[in-house]
Write an enzyme that holds these catalytic residues in place. Sequence first.
Site, short mmCIF file in Angstrom:
data_model
loop_
_atom_site.label_atom_id
_atom_site.label_comp_id
_atom_site.label_asym_id
_atom_site.label_seq_id
_atom_site.Cartn_x
_atom_site.Cartn_y
_atom_site.Cartn_z
N CYS A 179 -5.23 1.03 -1.27
CA CYS A 179 -5.84 -0.29 -1.10
C CYS A 179 -6.98 -0.49 -2.10
O CYS A 179 -7.25 -1.60 -2.54
CB CYS A 179 -6.34 -0.48 0.32
N ASP A 208 -5.70 -8.65 1.06
CA ASP A 208 -5.80 -7.42 1.86
C ASP A 208 -4.44 -6.74 1.85
O ASP A 208 -3.59 -7.00 2.70
CB ASP A 208 -6.22 -7.79 3.29
N HIS A 268 -11.33 1.26 4.07
CA HIS A 268 -10.37 0.28 3.59
C HIS A 268 -11.02 -0.61 2.56
O HIS A 268 -12.19 -0.94 2.68
CB HIS A 268 -9.90 -0.52 4.81
N ASN A 273 0.85 -1.20 0.00
CA ASN A 273 0.00 0.00 0.00
C ASN A 273 0.88 1.24 0.00
O ASN A 273 1.78 1.36 0.82
CB ASN A 273 -0.88 -0.01 1.26
#
Length: 1114
Positions: A205, A469, A452, A200
């Site tokens: 993200c 993630d 997020h 990131n």
Amino acid sequence: MTMMTPPPLDQEEDEMLVPHSEFVEGPQPMEVTQAENATTAENHQVEDPPTSRFTWTIENFSRLNVKKHYSEVFFVGGFKWRILIFPKGNNVDHLSMYLDVADSASLPYGWSRYAQFSLSVINQIHNKYTIRKETQHQFNARESDWGFTSFMPLSELYDPTRGYLVNDTCIVEAEVAVRRVVDYWSYDSKKETGYVGLKNQGATCYMNSLLQTLYHIPYFRKAVYHMPTTENDMPSGSIPLALQSLLYKLQYSDSSVATKELTKSFGWDTYDSFMQHDVQELNRVLCEKLEDKMKGTVVEGTIQQLFEGHHMNYIECINVDYKSSRKESFYDLQLDVKGCRDVYASFDKYVEVERLEGDNKYHAEQYGLQDARKGVLFIDFPPVLQLQLKRFEYDFMRDTMVKINDRYEFPLQLDLDRDNGKYLSPDADRSVRNLYTLHSVLVHSGGVHGGHYYAFIRPTLSDQWYKFDDERVTKEDIKRALEEQYGGEEELPPANPGFNNTPFKFTKYSNAYMLVYIRESDKEKIICDVDEKDIAEHLRIRLKKEQEEKEHKKKEKAEAHLYTIIKVARQEDLTEQIGRVIYFDLVDHDKVRSFRIQKQLPFTIFKEEVAKEFGIPVQFQRFWLWAKRQNHTYRPNRPLTAQEEAQSVGQLREVSNKAHNAELKLFLEVETGTDLRLLPPPDKTKEDILLFFKLYDPAKEELRYVGRLFVKALGKPVEILTKLNEMAGFPPNEEIEIYEEIKFEPNVMCEHIDKKLTFRSSQLEDGDIICYQKSPLSENGNQFRYPDVPSFLEYVHNRQVVHFRALEKPKEDDFCLELSKLFTYDDVVERVAHHLGVDDPSKIRLTSHNCYSQQPKPQPIKYRGAEHLSDMLVHYNQTSDILYYEVLDIPLPELQGLKTLKVAFHHATKDEVVIHSIRLPKNSTVGDVINDLKTKVELSHPNAELRLIEVFYHKIYKIFPHHEKIENINDQYWTLRAEEIPEEEKNLGPHDRLIHVYHFMKDANQNQMVQNFGEPFFLVIHEGETLAEVKVRIQKKLQVPDEEFAKWKFAFLSLGRPEYLHDTDIVSSRFQRRDVYGAWEQYLGLEHADTAPKRSYTANQNRHTFEKPVKIYN
């Protein structure tokens, strides 16, 4: 990823999540005051996730006389928490609010806990205006509190009419869900799952989740690999190459992959990477860009083949034989979430037939206005179906974007042929089976102001799901990927089952935001094999080389403790750098030759290495250690002794370096004779001093290194003047002045040396620097800008090239000026004014640069508000070289004494509103504003009187008295409206009433709640007047056509509840009070549809209001 992390930002960010301690010093217990009346949390000890809501009622809020204020402690997930607020803002004009780990000081070393939470300030009048912000954070010793520095404007909080402060009581709420913390750092995604994540860059993200989804469509990946690129392309300048490189690394790398090259190829700067954009928009822009880049190549048309479907928009007349249709293509479909329980309900709504009748008839060619049916049907669906769920929508009442967290289901298998193909047009090819299987679910966790993104993907369409993630990839089950992403509310069992307490529900922050389905019949084609042969050879070679370099660096890093870096500065380095790269001291050690030597090797082996590298035999080398002096200069200090040279490299580094870094810095002294032959180093006694010499030429403003000499401590400079002239290329008897360069931080110290004193008397020692120049002739002294060494060094130390940008074009450099950091405010604006050709420098207004957001600071620099240029360029602990300028129409000191108000003037007879900027001295009154306005606007008659009113959310809150000072009027959050006072209001009879009249409608999606819209106004009602009579006057005032007006309903509203009126009702009987009522107390409501044109920016209902549009520049 939490929102953004550059520490302190200016207040231009609507929203910034930061630990509060970045703004002020850490918690100071003596400032803590307990709330007098605080209710504790209902404490739920529930497995995954323990969640609780804590309500804190703070009385006497406006009288809190502390900077920080803590709630009492509450428990969630077995942990102690508390809320921390800054009632007057944490160095901002907003309420600052954070969630704090209450016992952080006493927790064991290395503690960590992860929580998703929301903080709210309750609106005690209208609950729907409650301000709630959500985020998530991994709390630890360094960041033991987290939240919102700019939670809500103080002006809004402290305004009692807004409903956040009622009876001087404020109600704050925290909802906290504690998650299990996994050891983040030791986890190996590749080992555990076979896949790697993406790093990131700050707030990327949203991009990472999309890139992972695209990567796991192998047909897409294969097409990208086959895009033509060459070995001469640079990834940062070529989107195809950057994307190829990224996909290759995702396929073959063992650790998470960086996206910097790709975002650089988009033409993004760091600030773009810190802006959270919209996934759907990025997806569209990226696909369009790739489609364009694929044109004329072997993979032309791939994007269309994968993602493009077609639908038909049609209008069909009911009573005549007329039909109009238009075919359109789509890459993704936007589906409604609100009011739909699942994907099928959204498709039903998509193809819903709308009837065009009544006022809304369709104008058909040849047939005139006709009743008609209007709708959409699908001609074909693409192999890869991308469904964008409309989780964000615009709320007109609140004039802001809101997130829809409603429950919304989506199936593992999606059958778009259902109900006999009800979604398909007559032209659709019915032989194609539109049965789809779910490939990926993109999730948004958080609120409208950020949050997020991550993705659940099943790369091979097997039963195994994976969560991507950012850098972390984990195996997940189908429940986590599907059901848990439906959104809606989750119910927790009551804390004390024996008591009659209602179950606690909390909104799920995380929910699906984009779905990708793959058609069953195209599965084999889409989920194809992609291997090395699909990747161009030049790309394989380049990426393997990159990988090897990375491995080499990794190995070097792992073995770093076994090696010492030795940096060797030589006479040649000094000659090359002084006057070009550096001016002070002798060398930049980062630009000299460095050697990586094993610590256990003897120093003598290193000397052989140097002999090979520089061609200087070992017997002619003498090495000096450098030392950092107390005045922060760095100079050769002493030669190595024979005993030291006999040691190992590692032992020697420890001798030289108390700071324990891995480097050893040396100066290599090599002596040469007149014939340039190498000589062994001369013996050095305590009486010998090694001095370095720099020569200054004031005519050329040039400083250069000319050599070094050993001198005797008791010798005098006068004895070496001939030698110095020879080194400079001057005649032997040239008169010269000599100076010692002593230090340059924080300021320059360069002192004249008396040529007749001994070197020892002048306190000269090994490593000192002498600067010299021809003696300036007194009559020529003023012909040079910097006539002597000290003035030149002062100039060099303080010179600063500043990039000036016009404030309205903050991304583009306009011009550069070389200035001095010591320039005063006046010096700087004079130079800028001169450059711009502006006669009066006081008309220049400057604004500093925020290094973190890469934007102008929100507040300009006040007139003479910064002492020196250096003060203008500093931002916290960073220094910038950018300033923004404006050219004002009046001098800045005059402007600062003025207050500017934006006033919307409503013309009495014309249907027009004109915004005027009124600029008056701060001590002016509302009467002065009105008098100024009269000179600018067109009045219905010369003696018309004006009034100034405050309008907020389509209600009138205040008529400003003429004597009120304008200094405290805030037009930032609500509208100031000026209008003529109607004649009938001036001559009120004893029984007349002046009432508020507002437009309203009922929101079907919000339990029929009343929503106001349009322009509110005052109306005089007479005693005994019926609604029918009042309606006549309202229709005339608003000029509404009869047909439209007949549909309107009229109601008396008290505290938001409508009581509908009949034509025969006496209106005045409802309004008993004589004075003008408070805005939400009582008003006459006009219920009808809002037909006014919507604001232009609502066109893209899915874009957050804080976002800039996504752009890919290259």
